[in-house]
Write a protein that holds these residues in place. Sequence first.
Motif, PDB file in Angstrom:
ATOM      1  N   ALA A   1      -3.229  -3.410 -15.862  1.00 31.13           N
ATOM      2  CA  ALA A   1      -2.411  -4.442 -16.897  1.00 31.13           C
ATOM      3  C   ALA A   1      -1.239  -5.023 -16.434  1.00 31.13           C
ATOM      4  CB  ALA A   1      -2.027  -2.933 -17.655  1.00 31.13           C
ATOM      5  N   THR A   2      -0.860  -4.292 -15.425  1.00 31.46           N
ATOM      6  CA  THR A   2      -0.036  -5.872 -14.698  1.00 31.46           C
ATOM      7  C   THR A   2      -0.455  -6.672 -13.755  1.00 31.46           C
ATOM      8  OG1 THR A   2       0.933  -4.049 -13.359  1.00 31.46           O
ATOM      9  CG2 THR A   2       2.422  -4.272 -15.301  1.00 31.46           C
ATOM     10  N   ALA A   3      -1.582  -6.457 -12.985  1.00 33.47           N
ATOM     11  CA  ALA A   3      -2.086  -7.070 -12.035  1.00 33.47           C
ATOM     12  C   ALA A   3      -0.820  -7.280 -10.816  1.00 33.47           C
ATOM     13  CB  ALA A   3      -2.138  -8.528 -12.417  1.00 33.47           C
ATOM     14  N   GLY A   4      -0.713  -5.499 -10.888  1.00 30.71           N
ATOM     15  CA  GLY A   4       0.718  -5.664  -9.691  1.00 30.71           C
ATOM     16  C   GLY A   4       1.988  -5.759  -9.722  1.00 30.71           C
ATOM     17  N   ALA A   5       2.720  -5.651 -10.577  1.00 33.37           N
ATOM     18  CA  ALA A   5       4.311  -6.253 -10.974  1.00 33.37           C
ATOM     19  C   ALA A   5       5.094  -4.937 -10.020  1.00 33.37           C
ATOM     20  CB  ALA A   5       4.696  -6.001 -12.418  1.00 33.37           C
ATOM     21  N   ASP A   6       5.787  -5.907  -8.985  1.00 33.91           N
ATOM     22  CA  ASP A   6       6.372  -5.256  -8.092  1.00 33.91           C
ATOM     23  C   ASP A   6       6.696  -3.946  -8.568  1.00 33.91           C
ATOM     24  OD1 ASP A   6       6.311  -7.760  -6.893  1.00 33.91           O
ATOM     25  OD2 ASP A   6       8.695  -8.315  -6.539  1.00 33.91           O
ATOM     26  N   TRP A   7       7.384  -3.709  -9.810  1.00 33.14           N
ATOM     27  CA  TRP A   7       7.960  -2.456 -10.379  1.00 33.14           C
ATOM     28  C   TRP A   7       6.877  -1.389 -10.557  1.00 33.14           C
ATOM     29  CZ3 TRP A   7       6.299   0.868 -14.419  1.00 33.14           C
ATOM     30  CH2 TRP A   7       5.450  -0.132 -15.700  1.00 33.14           C
ATOM     31  N   VAL A   8       5.644  -1.851 -10.727  1.00 27.98           N
ATOM     32  CA  VAL A   8       4.585  -0.676 -10.575  1.00 27.98           C
ATOM     33  C   VAL A   8       3.890  -0.258  -9.371  1.00 27.98           C
ATOM     34  CG1 VAL A   8       2.387  -0.257 -11.258  1.00 27.98           C
ATOM     35  CG2 VAL A   8       3.500  -1.553 -13.347  1.00 27.98           C
ATOM     36  N   LEU A   9       4.736  -1.088  -8.390  1.00 23.69           N
ATOM     37  CA  LEU A   9       3.761  -1.313  -6.456  1.00 23.69           C
ATOM     38  C   LEU A   9       4.583  -0.043  -6.180  1.00 23.69           C
ATOM     39  CD1 LEU A   9       2.600  -4.955  -5.788  1.00 23.69           C
ATOM     40  CD2 LEU A   9       1.657  -2.429  -6.502  1.00 23.69           C
ATOM     41  N   TRP A  10       5.981  -0.539  -7.059  1.00 24.58           N
ATOM     42  CA  TRP A  10       7.817  -0.055  -6.346  1.00 24.58           C
ATOM     43  C   TRP A  10       7.113   1.708  -6.491  1.00 24.58           C
ATOM     44  CZ3 TRP A  10      10.245   0.046  -2.724  1.00 24.58           C
ATOM     45  CH2 TRP A  10      11.603  -1.004  -2.555  1.00 24.58           C
ATOM     46  N   VAL A  11       6.855   2.257  -8.212  1.00 25.29           N
ATOM     47  CA  VAL A  11       6.867   3.189  -8.426  1.00 25.29           C
ATOM     48  C   VAL A  11       5.077   4.538  -7.865  1.00 25.29           C
ATOM     49  CG1 VAL A  11       5.901   4.902 -10.407  1.00 25.29           C
ATOM     50  CG2 VAL A  11       7.647   2.872 -10.938  1.00 25.29           C
ATOM     51  N   LEU A  12       4.621   3.859  -7.347  1.00 25.96           N
ATOM     52  CA  LEU A  12       3.353   4.223  -6.879  1.00 25.96           C
ATOM     53  C   LEU A  12       3.147   4.739  -6.070  1.00 25.96           C
ATOM     54  CD1 LEU A  12      -0.367   3.990  -6.390  1.00 25.96           C
ATOM     55  CD2 LEU A  12       0.212   2.069  -5.038  1.00 25.96           C
TER      56      LEU A  12
ATOM     57  N   GLY B   1      -0.166   3.537  -0.311  1.00 24.48           N
ATOM     58  CA  GLY B   1       1.468   3.698  -0.773  1.00 24.48           C
ATOM     59  C   GLY B   1       1.856   1.990   0.031  1.00 24.48           C
ATOM     60  N   ALA B   2       1.499   2.264   1.456  1.00 23.53           N
ATOM     61  CA  ALA B   2       2.692   1.514   2.135  1.00 23.53           C
ATOM     62  C   ALA B   2       1.925  -0.149   1.683  1.00 23.53           C
ATOM     63  CB  ALA B   2       2.235   2.212   3.551  1.00 23.53           C
ATOM     64  N   LEU B   3       1.030  -0.001   1.392  1.00 24.08           N
ATOM     65  CA  LEU B   3       0.141  -1.521   1.406  1.00 24.08           C
ATOM     66  C   LEU B   3       1.110  -1.913  -0.130  1.00 24.08           C
ATOM     67  CD1 LEU B   3      -1.962  -3.485   1.488  1.00 24.08           C
ATOM     68  CD2 LEU B   3      -3.193  -2.280  -0.405  1.00 24.08           C
ATOM     69  N   ALA B   4       1.184  -1.201  -1.006  1.00 25.71           N
ATOM     70  CA  ALA B   4       1.879  -1.738  -2.472  1.00 25.71           C
ATOM     71  C   ALA B   4       3.257  -2.033  -2.066  1.00 25.71           C
ATOM     72  CB  ALA B   4       2.067   0.273  -3.315  1.00 25.71           C
ATOM     73  N   LEU B   5       4.274  -1.314  -1.126  1.00 18.01           N
ATOM     74  CA  LEU B   5       5.305  -1.593  -0.716  1.00 18.01           C
ATOM     75  C   LEU B   5       5.425  -2.596   0.110  1.00 18.01           C
ATOM     76  CD1 LEU B   5       6.554   2.244   0.471  1.00 18.01           C
ATOM     77  CD2 LEU B   5       7.152   0.712  -1.970  1.00 18.01           C
ATOM     78  N   LEU B   6       4.088  -3.099   1.010  1.00 21.56           N
ATOM     79  CA  LEU B   6       4.336  -4.270   1.481  1.00 21.56           C
ATOM     80  C   LEU B   6       3.984  -6.093   0.418  1.00 21.56           C
ATOM     81  CD1 LEU B   6       2.178  -3.329   4.761  1.00 21.56           C
ATOM     82  CD2 LEU B   6       4.527  -4.136   4.708  1.00 21.56           C
ATOM     83  N   LEU B   7       2.925  -5.471  -0.384  1.00 27.82           N
ATOM     84  CA  LEU B   7       3.046  -6.312  -1.827  1.00 27.82           C
ATOM     85  C   LEU B   7       4.007  -6.745  -1.966  1.00 27.82           C
ATOM     86  CD1 LEU B   7      -0.581  -5.147  -2.534  1.00 27.82           C
ATOM     87  CD2 LEU B   7      -0.303  -7.147  -0.715  1.00 27.82           C
TER      88      LEU B   7
END
Length: 208
Positions: free
Chosen positions: A49-60, A158-164
């Motif tokens: 829904a957020t196309a990978g918003a930062d806060w969503v990626l932080w929580v992943l 999880g690591a990819l999300a933080l890098l993004l």
Amino acid sequence: MPTIYDLKPKFQALLRPVCAALARVGVTANQVTIAAFLLSLAHGAAIAATAGADWVLWVLPIVLFIRMAMNAIDGMLAREFGQKSNLGAILNELTDVLSDVALYLPFALIAGMPPVLVVMVVLFAVIAEMTGVVGIQIGASRRYDGPFGKSDRAFFFGALALLLIFFEPGWWSTTLIAFAAALGLATIVNRARMALKEAGKGADHANT
């Protein structure tokens, strides 16, 4: 091949007191399995829904850790507290695959990510888990061989999300996803090979 899955016994030992407490209050293995799936589904929907918003990626990574803990707990509840069931076995396998699809496929919607490669990683993950289960059908055990099992995929994404969060997607993210796809394919081959090897040993013992 060694994988993060090999750390599971130590992780289970840390969670055993929590597992015992849940059993005392009547929580069942199937309830934990379904809860882990719903958590994955909800967070995957948030990524999409957020196309990978930062806060969503932080929580992943947190969601992935909680999911991993819940997966360990449902197994212990089933084995150590007499809650094994055919329904539980089906739910465990299906929700694991569906959770991976829900959490990782939305990465294809993040701007700059290679959607075809992301889909390939998810597809290979599904086939790898299917290959692991098929081992039982030919007389082997349920195979969890790596190099890119469920825990390894969780660590990778999880690591990819933080890098993004810190770096724009580009050649580096495409390279990582391509590498993950290659690892996924290797996992399929390795699980099939090890299942055939194990089944062959069983047949040899039966004939002696």
